[in-house]
Design a protein around this motif. Structure first.
Motif, PDB file in Angstrom:
ATOM      1  N   ALA A  49       0.834  -1.211   0.000  1.00  0.00           N
ATOM      2  CA  ALA A  49       0.000   0.000   0.000  1.00  0.00           C
ATOM      3  C   ALA A  49       0.866   1.258   0.000  1.00  0.00           C
ATOM      4  CB  ALA A  49      -0.935  -0.004   1.201  1.00  0.00           C
ATOM      5  N   MET A  50       1.959   1.211   0.734  1.00  0.00           N
ATOM      6  CA  MET A  50       2.868   2.357   0.764  1.00  0.00           C
ATOM      7  C   MET A  50       3.563   2.523  -0.587  1.00  0.00           C
ATOM      8  SD  MET A  50       4.471   1.810   4.561  1.00  0.00           S
ATOM      9  CE  MET A  50       4.751   3.409   5.316  1.00  0.00           C
ATOM     10  N   ARG A  51       3.932   1.409  -1.213  1.00  0.00           N
ATOM     11  CA  ARG A  51       4.566   1.490  -2.540  1.00  0.00           C
ATOM     12  C   ARG A  51       3.609   2.113  -3.573  1.00  0.00           C
ATOM     13  NH1 ARG A  51       9.367  -0.735  -2.197  1.00  0.00           N
ATOM     14  NH2 ARG A  51       9.699  -2.478  -0.797  1.00  0.00           N
ATOM     15  N   ARG A  52       2.337   1.707  -3.493  1.00  0.00           N
ATOM     16  CA  ARG A  52       1.340   2.297  -4.403  1.00  0.00           C
ATOM     17  C   ARG A  52       1.193   3.790  -4.148  1.00  0.00           C
ATOM     18  NH1 ARG A  52      -1.149  -2.485  -3.275  1.00  0.00           N
ATOM     19  NH2 ARG A  52      -2.519  -1.558  -1.714  1.00  0.00           N
ATOM     20  N   ALA A  53       1.137   4.180  -2.880  1.00  0.00           N
ATOM     21  CA  ALA A  53       1.000   5.600  -2.544  1.00  0.00           C
ATOM     22  C   ALA A  53       2.184   6.394  -3.086  1.00  0.00           C
ATOM     23  CB  ALA A  53       0.869   5.772  -1.032  1.00  0.00           C
ATOM     24  N   PHE A  60       1.182   8.875   2.834  1.00  0.00           N
ATOM     25  CA  PHE A  60       0.819   7.677   3.595  1.00  0.00           C
ATOM     26  C   PHE A  60      -0.280   8.034   4.587  1.00  0.00           C
ATOM     27  CE2 PHE A  60       5.515   6.189   3.354  1.00  0.00           C
ATOM     28  CZ  PHE A  60       5.329   5.757   2.052  1.00  0.00           C
ATOM     29  N   THR A  61      -1.207   7.114   4.772  1.00  0.00           N
ATOM     30  CA  THR A  61      -2.240   7.303   5.791  1.00  0.00           C
ATOM     31  C   THR A  61      -1.721   6.782   7.135  1.00  0.00           C
ATOM     32  OG1 THR A  61      -3.237   5.127   5.456  1.00  0.00           O
ATOM     33  CG2 THR A  61      -4.048   6.950   4.047  1.00  0.00           C
ATOM     34  N   GLU A  62      -2.400   7.160   8.207  1.00  0.00           N
ATOM     35  CA  GLU A  62      -2.024   6.642   9.528  1.00  0.00           C
ATOM     36  C   GLU A  62      -2.190   5.126   9.573  1.00  0.00           C
ATOM     37  OE1 GLU A  62      -0.386   8.185  12.071  1.00  0.00           O
ATOM     38  OE2 GLU A  62      -0.251   9.710  10.500  1.00  0.00           O
ATOM     39  N   GLN A  63      -3.204   4.615   8.897  1.00  0.00           N
ATOM     40  CA  GLN A  63      -3.407   3.160   8.852  1.00  0.00           C
ATOM     41  C   GLN A  63      -2.221   2.473   8.166  1.00  0.00           C
ATOM     42  OE1 GLN A  63      -7.043   1.914   6.929  1.00  0.00           O
ATOM     43  NE2 GLN A  63      -6.582  -0.244   7.196  1.00  0.00           N
ATOM     44  N   MET A  64      -1.733   3.044   7.083  1.00  0.00           N
ATOM     45  CA  MET A  64      -0.560   2.488   6.396  1.00  0.00           C
ATOM     46  C   MET A  64       0.647   2.479   7.327  1.00  0.00           C
ATOM     47  SD  MET A  64      -0.446   4.272   2.682  1.00  0.00           S
ATOM     48  CE  MET A  64      -1.895   4.409   1.664  1.00  0.00           C
ATOM     49  N   ARG A  65       0.855   3.577   8.023  1.00  0.00           N
ATOM     50  CA  ARG A  65       2.000   3.682   8.928  1.00  0.00           C
ATOM     51  C   ARG A  65       1.888   2.681  10.072  1.00  0.00           C
ATOM     52  NH1 ARG A  65       4.800   8.422   7.673  1.00  0.00           N
ATOM     53  NH2 ARG A  65       3.562   9.919   6.506  1.00  0.00           N
ATOM     54  N   ASP A  66       0.693   2.591  10.661  1.00  0.00           N
ATOM     55  CA  ASP A  66       0.495   1.655  11.771  1.00  0.00           C
ATOM     56  C   ASP A  66       0.769   0.221  11.331  1.00  0.00           C
ATOM     57  OD1 ASP A  66      -0.185   3.798  13.386  1.00  0.00           O
ATOM     58  OD2 ASP A  66      -2.343   3.366  13.371  1.00  0.00           O
ATOM     59  N   GLU A  67       0.262  -0.148  10.157  1.00  0.00           N
ATOM     60  CA  GLU A  67       0.495  -1.495   9.628  1.00  0.00           C
ATOM     61  C   GLU A  67       1.992  -1.735   9.413  1.00  0.00           C
ATOM     62  OE1 GLU A  67      -0.214  -4.049   5.522  1.00  0.00           O
ATOM     63  OE2 GLU A  67      -1.532  -2.333   5.920  1.00  0.00           O
ATOM     64  N   PHE A  68       2.668  -0.744   8.854  1.00  0.00           N
ATOM     65  CA  PHE A  68       4.098  -0.869   8.600  1.00  0.00           C
ATOM     66  C   PHE A  68       4.871  -1.102   9.896  1.00  0.00           C
ATOM     67  CE2 PHE A  68       8.264   1.311   8.429  1.00  0.00           C
ATOM     68  CZ  PHE A  68       8.915   0.447   7.574  1.00  0.00           C
ATOM     69  N   PHE A  69       4.577  -0.330  10.935  1.00  0.00           N
ATOM     70  CA  PHE A  69       5.336  -0.467  12.177  1.00  0.00           C
ATOM     71  C   PHE A  69       5.033  -1.775  12.900  1.00  0.00           C
ATOM     72  CE2 PHE A  69       6.022   4.058  11.411  1.00  0.00           C
ATOM     73  CZ  PHE A  69       7.413   4.042  11.434  1.00  0.00           C
TER      74      PHE A  69
END
Length: 178
Positions: A49-53, A60-69
């Motif tokens: 999702a981050m690569r697509r963004a 990046f959304t907060e949801q993307m960041r939370d998932e990444f961490f």
């Protein structure tokens, strides 16, 4: 207590965080070369999702960041376990990632035993020069826009100024771990 190689026996990993252009990867590579420690550049494992963004020039959304961490904590712990099992190099793992938010730093510290924070900082003009000379990664304009999102650490942590050469980095790091 520090041993001859700069290894603090209670430190399993160092999280090198800071602004884009501060030189986190460079500092980690200098320390890895000097001490023989493993390095993990966490941006290599951003989520799909981050690569697509990034490809679509969306933030990046907060949801993307939370998932990444969440995934990052698991990956770091897996690397630390592999080192304990003897299947990878030993010594503290040097992890590089911007980690702009205090809550994400706190999350990683709560999930990774022995993780120490190392804020990599540099003078604004040095960061600008580095960003302008980049051939890949985040653009200089995007990095400048993100500066306002960076939260200075809410708790005391080590800070290394990356404004000069490898010798200076090693000298500063020695002072941090002693």
């Amino acid at each position: 207590m520090e041993d001859q190689k700069g290894n603090n026996s209670t430190t399993s990993a160092w999280l090198l965080f800071g602004l884009s252009g501060s030189g986190k990867n460079y500092v980690a590579d200098v320390l890895a070369s000097h001490y023989g420690w493993p390095v993990y550049h966490a941006d290599d494992d951003i989520t799909p999702a981050m690569r697509r963004a990034l490809a679509e020039a969306r933030p990046f959304t907060e949801q993307m960041r939370d998932e990444f961490f969440q995934l990052l904590a698991d990956k770091i712990n897996a690397r630390l376990q592999a080192a304990q099992d003897g299947s990878t190099p030993t010594g503290p793992l040097l992890v590089t990632q911007g980690v702009y938010k205090n809550r994400h730093r706190h999350y990683l510290q709560s999930r990774i035993p022995g993780l120490r924070l190392l804020w990599i900082d540099a003078l604004p003009q040095v960061i600008d020069r580095r960003l302008e000379s980049r051939c890949e990664g985040i653009s200089a304009d995007s990095a400048r826009a993100l500066v306002k999102d960076f939260e200075a650490p809410a708790v005391a942590c080590a800070r290394l100024q990356n404004n000069s050469d490898a010798e200076n980095i090693i000298s500063q790091f020695r002072a941090i771990v002693s």
